[in-house]
Scaffold this motif. Structure first.
Motif, PDB file in Angstrom:
ATOM      1  N   ALA A  72       2.648   1.369  -3.461  1.00 41.28           N
ATOM      2  CA  ALA A  72       1.780   2.018  -4.457  1.00 41.28           C
ATOM      3  C   ALA A  72       1.365   3.614  -4.571  1.00 41.28           C
ATOM      4  CB  ALA A  72       0.290   1.070  -4.518  1.00 41.28           C
ATOM      5  N   ARG A 123       3.310   7.008  -7.367  1.00 41.83           N
ATOM      6  CA  ARG A 123       2.687   7.884  -8.006  1.00 41.83           C
ATOM      7  C   ARG A 123       3.234   9.388  -7.851  1.00 41.83           C
ATOM      8  NH1 ARG A 123      -2.154   6.103  -9.904  1.00 41.83           N
ATOM      9  NH2 ARG A 123      -2.981   3.899  -9.154  1.00 41.83           N
ATOM     10  N   SER A 157       0.882  -1.381   0.013  1.00 43.26           N
ATOM     11  CA  SER A 157      -0.059   0.135  -0.150  1.00 43.26           C
ATOM     12  C   SER A 157       0.702   1.243   0.073  1.00 43.26           C
ATOM     13  CB  SER A 157      -0.917   0.039   1.164  1.00 43.26           C
ATOM     14  OG  SER A 157      -1.497   1.124   1.150  1.00 43.26           O
ATOM     15  N   LEU A 201      -0.355   1.122 -13.457  1.00 43.82           N
ATOM     16  CA  LEU A 201      -1.054   1.754 -12.501  1.00 43.82           C
ATOM     17  C   LEU A 201      -1.799   3.083 -12.901  1.00 43.82           C
ATOM     18  CD1 LEU A 201       2.063   2.252 -10.004  1.00 43.82           C
ATOM     19  CD2 LEU A 201       0.177   0.355  -9.754  1.00 43.82           C
TER      20      LEU A 201
END
Length: 258
Positions: free
Chosen positions: A192, A196, A189, A257
């Motif tokens: 991820a 970004r 988590s 993603l």
């Protein structure tokens, strides 16, 4: 056999301490391999985040005491190079997430504190065990003391007492402490979310978190205003704002993603 393994996938370099026979102790050989893996990740444009993890039941037992004893008087014990590892993690351009599901002692806690984020299992144990063998946690204090409250640091440095994952979280040594079966999910988590972020902005934010403030509030505001304007006008800043306006992923998001 290598003592540190590294593999990269989807923007994440996973660097694994792989010397379970001596509890991933910080020997000179392991330190050299770890420094090489961190340098390779820092230089690889495909790498956005580094995950530092381990094989075996122990994350890191600290300095290799057998090698240290053998090197006594030579001036070349492994502790001489621990500072290089802490610096590579602390000042490196990529966010580092420490992942541990087992004990960490002494120098191993320095690695955890140097990482930007750290996730442990609730049953992981920790100890600043230096005083109990007649030494002090000097090198690792450079990364640990900025994380811990003064009272917690005083208690744990002086007593060498063992504490668990929940206490490590509560005093700021780790970011999250979760049941052992949920560690990988928690790490994923965080990763991820990190991938970004724009690479330059992540690098700049990491430096921001570690910079020394200006002498006065006015000077600090002026410096931060200049820095903010610089990033808003950067190629990444323009791309990010444009992507937000166009309701599309920015061009730095890894494939798969978006």
């Amino acid at each position: 056999m290598p003592l540190v393994r590294s593999q990269t996938a989807h923007g994440v370099a996973t660097v694994t301490l792989d010397s379970p026979s001596n509890r991933n102790a910080l020997s000179t050989a392991l330190i050299e391999e770890l420094l090489a893996a961190l340098a390779a990740a820092a230089e690889d444009d495909a790498v956005r985040v580094v995950v530092l993890t381990h094989t075996g039941p122990v994350f890191c037992s600290g300095a290799d005491l057998k090698e240290t004893a053998a090197a006594f008087g030579s001036g070349r014990p492994p502790i001489n190079r621990l500072g290089e590892v802490l610096t590579a993690i602390w000042e490196g351009p990529k966010p580092v997430v420490a992942r541990l599901t087992g004990p960490a002692r002494a120098g191993g806690l320095g690695l955890i504190a140097a990482a930007d984020l750290a996730v442990c299992s609730l049953d992981a144990t920790f100890a600043f065990s230096e005083v109990r063998i007649g030494v002090i946690p000097a090198v690792i204090s450079t990364t640990v003391l900025p994380r811990l409250s003064p009272r917690a640091a005083g208690e744990l440095f002086l007593t060498g007492a063992t504490f668990d994952g929940a206490r490590a979280r509560d005093i700021g040594l780790v970011t999250a402490a979760v049941p052992a079966g949920e560690v990988d999910e928690a790490v994923a988590s965080f990763v991820a979310a990190l991938v970004r972020g724009a690479p330059g902005a992540l690098r700049g934010t990491k430096a921001l978190l570690r910079r020394q403030k200006a002498d006065t509030f006015r000077d600090e505001v002026a410096a931060m205003t200049t820095l903010s304007v610089e990033y808003f006008g950067s190629a990444e800043g323009i791309e990010g704002i444009t992507a937000f306006r166009d309701k599309r992923p920015p061009n730095w998001i890894p494939d798969g993603l978006s």
